[in-house]
Motif scaffolding. Structure first.
Motif, PDB file in Angstrom:
ATOM      1  N   GLY A   1       0.745  -1.393  -0.041  1.00  0.00           N
ATOM      2  CA  GLY A   1       0.016  -0.216  -0.106  1.00  0.00           C
ATOM      3  C   GLY A   1       0.914   1.046   0.027  1.00  0.00           C
ATOM      4  O   GLY A   1       0.527   2.267  -0.626  1.00  0.00           O
ATOM      5  N   GLU A   2       2.104   1.336   0.587  1.00  0.00           N
ATOM      6  CA  GLU A   2       2.944   2.488   0.610  1.00  0.00           C
ATOM      7  C   GLU A   2       3.416   2.571  -0.580  1.00  0.00           C
ATOM      8  O   GLU A   2       3.660   3.794  -0.916  1.00  0.00           O
ATOM      9  N   LEU A   3       3.914   1.696  -1.301  1.00  0.00           N
ATOM     10  CA  LEU A   3       4.516   1.659  -2.825  1.00  0.00           C
ATOM     11  C   LEU A   3       3.425   2.384  -3.742  1.00  0.00           C
ATOM     12  O   LEU A   3       3.631   3.190  -4.276  1.00  0.00           O
ATOM     13  N   ILE A   4       2.084   2.059  -3.504  1.00  0.00           N
ATOM     14  CA  ILE A   4       1.005   2.377  -4.276  1.00  0.00           C
ATOM     15  C   ILE A   4       0.724   3.993  -3.960  1.00  0.00           C
ATOM     16  O   ILE A   4       0.600   4.554  -5.120  1.00  0.00           O
ATOM     17  N   ASN A   5       0.998   4.435  -2.719  1.00  0.00           N
ATOM     18  CA  ASN A   5       0.828   5.857  -2.406  1.00  0.00           C
ATOM     19  C   ASN A   5       1.917   6.402  -3.145  1.00  0.00           C
ATOM     20  O   ASN A   5       1.633   7.682  -3.356  1.00  0.00           O
ATOM     21  N   ILE A   6       3.195   6.138  -2.884  1.00  0.00           N
ATOM     22  CA  ILE A   6       4.396   6.736  -3.706  1.00  0.00           C
ATOM     23  C   ILE A   6       4.035   6.823  -5.135  1.00  0.00           C
ATOM     24  O   ILE A   6       4.239   8.083  -5.781  1.00  0.00           O
ATOM     25  N   HIS A   7       3.327   5.649  -5.746  1.00  0.00           N
ATOM     26  CA  HIS A   7       3.314   5.545  -7.146  1.00  0.00           C
ATOM     27  C   HIS A   7       1.998   6.584  -7.506  1.00  0.00           C
ATOM     28  O   HIS A   7       2.260   7.416  -8.553  1.00  0.00           O
ATOM     29  N   ASN A   8       0.987   6.512  -6.806  1.00  0.00           N
ATOM     30  CA  ASN A   8      -0.205   7.618  -7.143  1.00  0.00           C
ATOM     31  C   ASN A   8       0.336   8.986  -6.775  1.00  0.00           C
ATOM     32  O   ASN A   8       0.080   9.882  -7.756  1.00  0.00           O
TER      33      ASN A   8
ATOM     34  N   VAL B   1      -7.278   1.601 -23.499  1.00  0.00           N
ATOM     35  CA  VAL B   1      -7.833   1.913 -22.229  1.00  0.00           C
ATOM     36  C   VAL B   1      -9.195   0.822 -21.937  1.00  0.00           C
ATOM     37  O   VAL B   1      -9.356   0.440 -20.552  1.00  0.00           O
ATOM     38  N   GLN B   2     -10.150   0.650 -22.800  1.00  0.00           N
ATOM     39  CA  GLN B   2     -11.023  -0.033 -22.569  1.00  0.00           C
ATOM     40  C   GLN B   2     -10.514  -1.402 -22.374  1.00  0.00           C
ATOM     41  O   GLN B   2     -11.259  -2.271 -21.331  1.00  0.00           O
ATOM     42  N   THR B   3      -9.392  -2.089 -22.578  1.00  0.00           N
ATOM     43  CA  THR B   3      -9.136  -3.282 -22.365  1.00  0.00           C
ATOM     44  C   THR B   3      -8.351  -3.224 -20.899  1.00  0.00           C
ATOM     45  O   THR B   3      -8.557  -4.160 -20.151  1.00  0.00           O
ATOM     46  N   ALA B   4      -7.434  -2.343 -20.616  1.00  0.00           N
ATOM     47  CA  ALA B   4      -7.018  -1.879 -19.217  1.00  0.00           C
ATOM     48  C   ALA B   4      -8.121  -1.867 -18.183  1.00  0.00           C
ATOM     49  O   ALA B   4      -7.898  -2.322 -17.116  1.00  0.00           O
ATOM     50  N   LYS B   5      -9.264  -1.282 -18.472  1.00  0.00           N
ATOM     51  CA  LYS B   5     -10.308  -1.187 -17.391  1.00  0.00           C
ATOM     52  C   LYS B   5     -10.925  -2.624 -17.156  1.00  0.00           C
ATOM     53  O   LYS B   5     -11.412  -2.854 -15.965  1.00  0.00           O
ATOM     54  N   ARG B   6     -10.729  -3.774 -18.130  1.00  0.00           N
ATOM     55  CA  ARG B   6     -11.198  -5.038 -17.661  1.00  0.00           C
ATOM     56  C   ARG B   6     -10.244  -5.566 -16.457  1.00  0.00           C
ATOM     57  O   ARG B   6     -10.723  -6.465 -15.751  1.00  0.00           O
ATOM     58  N   TRP B   7      -9.204  -5.070 -16.161  1.00  0.00           N
ATOM     59  CA  TRP B   7      -8.521  -5.802 -15.164  1.00  0.00           C
ATOM     60  C   TRP B   7      -8.029  -4.530 -14.350  1.00  0.00           C
ATOM     61  O   TRP B   7      -7.284  -5.049 -13.154  1.00  0.00           O
ATOM     62  N   ALA B   8      -8.213  -3.342 -14.494  1.00  0.00           N
ATOM     63  CA  ALA B   8      -7.551  -2.333 -13.642  1.00  0.00           C
ATOM     64  C   ALA B   8      -8.607  -1.325 -13.558  1.00  0.00           C
ATOM     65  O   ALA B   8      -8.468  -0.059 -13.646  1.00  0.00           O
ATOM     66  N   GLN B   9      -9.952  -1.403 -13.255  1.00  0.00           N
ATOM     67  CA  GLN B   9     -11.058  -0.644 -13.171  1.00  0.00           C
ATOM     68  C   GLN B   9     -10.838   0.601 -12.513  1.00  0.00           C
ATOM     69  O   GLN B   9     -11.129   1.863 -12.900  1.00  0.00           O
ATOM     70  N   ASP B  10     -10.345   0.647 -11.329  1.00  0.00           N
ATOM     71  CA  ASP B  10     -10.401   1.750 -10.256  1.00  0.00           C
ATOM     72  C   ASP B  10      -8.826   2.287 -10.045  1.00  0.00           C
ATOM     73  O   ASP B  10      -8.671   3.212  -9.246  1.00  0.00           O
TER      74      ASP B  10
ATOM     75  N   LEU C   1      -5.948   4.840 -10.713  1.00  0.00           N
ATOM     76  CA  LEU C   1      -5.711   6.108 -11.085  1.00  0.00           C
ATOM     77  C   LEU C   1      -5.262   6.350 -12.614  1.00  0.00           C
ATOM     78  O   LEU C   1      -5.776   7.368 -13.214  1.00  0.00           O
ATOM     79  N   LEU C   2      -4.041   5.482 -12.842  1.00  0.00           N
ATOM     80  CA  LEU C   2      -3.673   5.583 -14.242  1.00  0.00           C
ATOM     81  C   LEU C   2      -4.769   5.589 -15.395  1.00  0.00           C
ATOM     82  O   LEU C   2      -4.785   6.282 -16.392  1.00  0.00           O
TER      83      LEU C   2
ATOM     84  N   GLY D   1       0.976  -6.764 -17.995  1.00  0.00           N
ATOM     85  CA  GLY D   1       0.242  -5.935 -16.820  1.00  0.00           C
ATOM     86  C   GLY D   1       0.722  -4.599 -16.221  1.00  0.00           C
ATOM     87  O   GLY D   1       0.467  -4.159 -14.995  1.00  0.00           O
ATOM     88  N   ASN D   2       1.589  -3.989 -16.858  1.00  0.00           N
ATOM     89  CA  ASN D   2       2.195  -2.848 -16.494  1.00  0.00           C
ATOM     90  C   ASN D   2       1.034  -1.438 -16.914  1.00  0.00           C
ATOM     91  O   ASN D   2       1.139  -1.013 -17.968  1.00  0.00           O
ATOM     92  N   LEU D   3       0.489  -0.923 -16.032  1.00  0.00           N
ATOM     93  CA  LEU D   3      -0.384   0.247 -16.116  1.00  0.00           C
ATOM     94  C   LEU D   3       0.562   1.449 -16.775  1.00  0.00           C
ATOM     95  O   LEU D   3       0.044   2.339 -17.599  1.00  0.00           O
ATOM     96  N   GLU D   4       1.706   1.651 -16.120  1.00  0.00           N
ATOM     97  CA  GLU D   4       2.377   2.984 -16.765  1.00  0.00           C
ATOM     98  C   GLU D   4       2.631   2.624 -17.987  1.00  0.00           C
ATOM     99  O   GLU D   4       2.474   3.642 -18.805  1.00  0.00           O
TER     100      GLU D   4
END
Length: 295
Positions: free
Chosen positions: A8-15, A156-165, A167-168, A131-134
């Protein structure tokens, strides 16, 4: 540290990085992170320094640290940002050949390649991601620059299927919406407005997105107000300066001082390259004509 809290801390840094909170990224205490999470966090902190115009410090740091493809990719990005384009290009080519499956090499190498006008090479490297959102976000940016909104929307539509919420993904969808236009301008504005208005996440890139949406909606005074306030807080942020240059052009205001600030903050910024290219085109065209003096 609990592995879930560490993640979670890494996700915070990433966001925080992707919202332009660069100083906050640098200030994160990463001492308790596991070795697995420590390197990605370190890479983000170095990238934040580059974004703040500290490329020379980053180059000195990575040269002194143990070599790794991740840090080498950071070095290439720092070289490019510092204006050493040939060294950056050569290093990225070497990394892409030897470490094509490394996520950092894909994203930072793709960033450098695209910035140097090598879109096909950038996409070839980025599409190797797993699976790299960046990588997804950068692919979308490149496709939009190529005027392929259809491909960007599909990505984007493809990525939304596995990373809906994510930020990127939300940001990428907003980028596509800004290109598609119409009612999508307002949808994109709402995304950036929510990010910019949250006390814990207010950051330059959120404000830039909000201001650009305002420009598309024809609300120049609102865009100017947002950018002016943000520049007072982040006077050296390259994207804020660049978008203020665009705003001033639309408003018929001078841009020379802002362009000088941008050149100082990020000499390799795409806007400066574009302005120089158009200036060269003009000089070439003007040289074909000689002044006629009436006797």
């Amino acid at each position: 540290m609990d592995p879930f809290s560490a993640e979670g801390e890494l996700i915070n840094i990433h966001n925080a990085y992707h919202q332009g909170q660069y100083q906050e990224v640098i200030d994160f205490d990463t001492s308790a992170l596991s070795p697995e999470n420590a390197l990605p966090a370190r890479v983000l902190q170095l990238r934040a320094q580059i974004a703040l115009g500290q490329s020379s410090q980053v180059l000195a740091t990575v040269d002194a640290e143990d070599d790794s493809p991740d840090l080498a990719a950071v070095k290439a990005l720092a070289q490019h940002s510092a204006g050493d384009l040939d060294s950056a290009s050569q290093l990225v080519q070497d990394l892409a050949e030897n470490y094509p499956d490394n996520a950092t090499v894909q994203v930072l190498g793709g960033t450098v390649l695209q910035a140097q006008g090598k879109s096909d090479e950038a996409l070839a490297l980025l599409t190797k991601h797993q699976g790299n959102l960046e990588a997804v976000a950068l692919i979308v940016q490149i496709q939009l620059q190529q005027n392929r909104s259809d491909l960007a929307l599909k990505e984007v539509q493809t990525a939304k299927r596995w990373a809906q919420d994510s930020l990127l993904v939300n940001l990428a969808e907003s980028w596509v919406g800004m290109r598609v236009g119409g009612e999508k301008y307002q949808s994109a504005f709402y995304v950036y407005e929510e990010l910019a208005s949250a006390p814990s996440t207010s950051a330059p890139l959120s404000i830039v997105g909000q201001a650009v949406a305002e420009l598309h909606l024809g609300r120049l005074p609102e865009a100017e107000s947002a950018l002016t306030a943000a520049l007072e807080k982040y006077p050296e942020d390259a994207e804020l300066i660049a978008n203020t240059v665009v705003l001033n052009v639309l408003a018929g205001k001078p841009t020379e001082d802002l362009e000088a600030r941008l050149r100082n903050a990020q000499p390799s910024h795409a806007l400066l390259a574009d302005v120089q290219e158009k200036s060269d085109f003009f000089d070439t065209a003007a040289a074909k004509y000689s002044a006629r003096v009436s006797s």
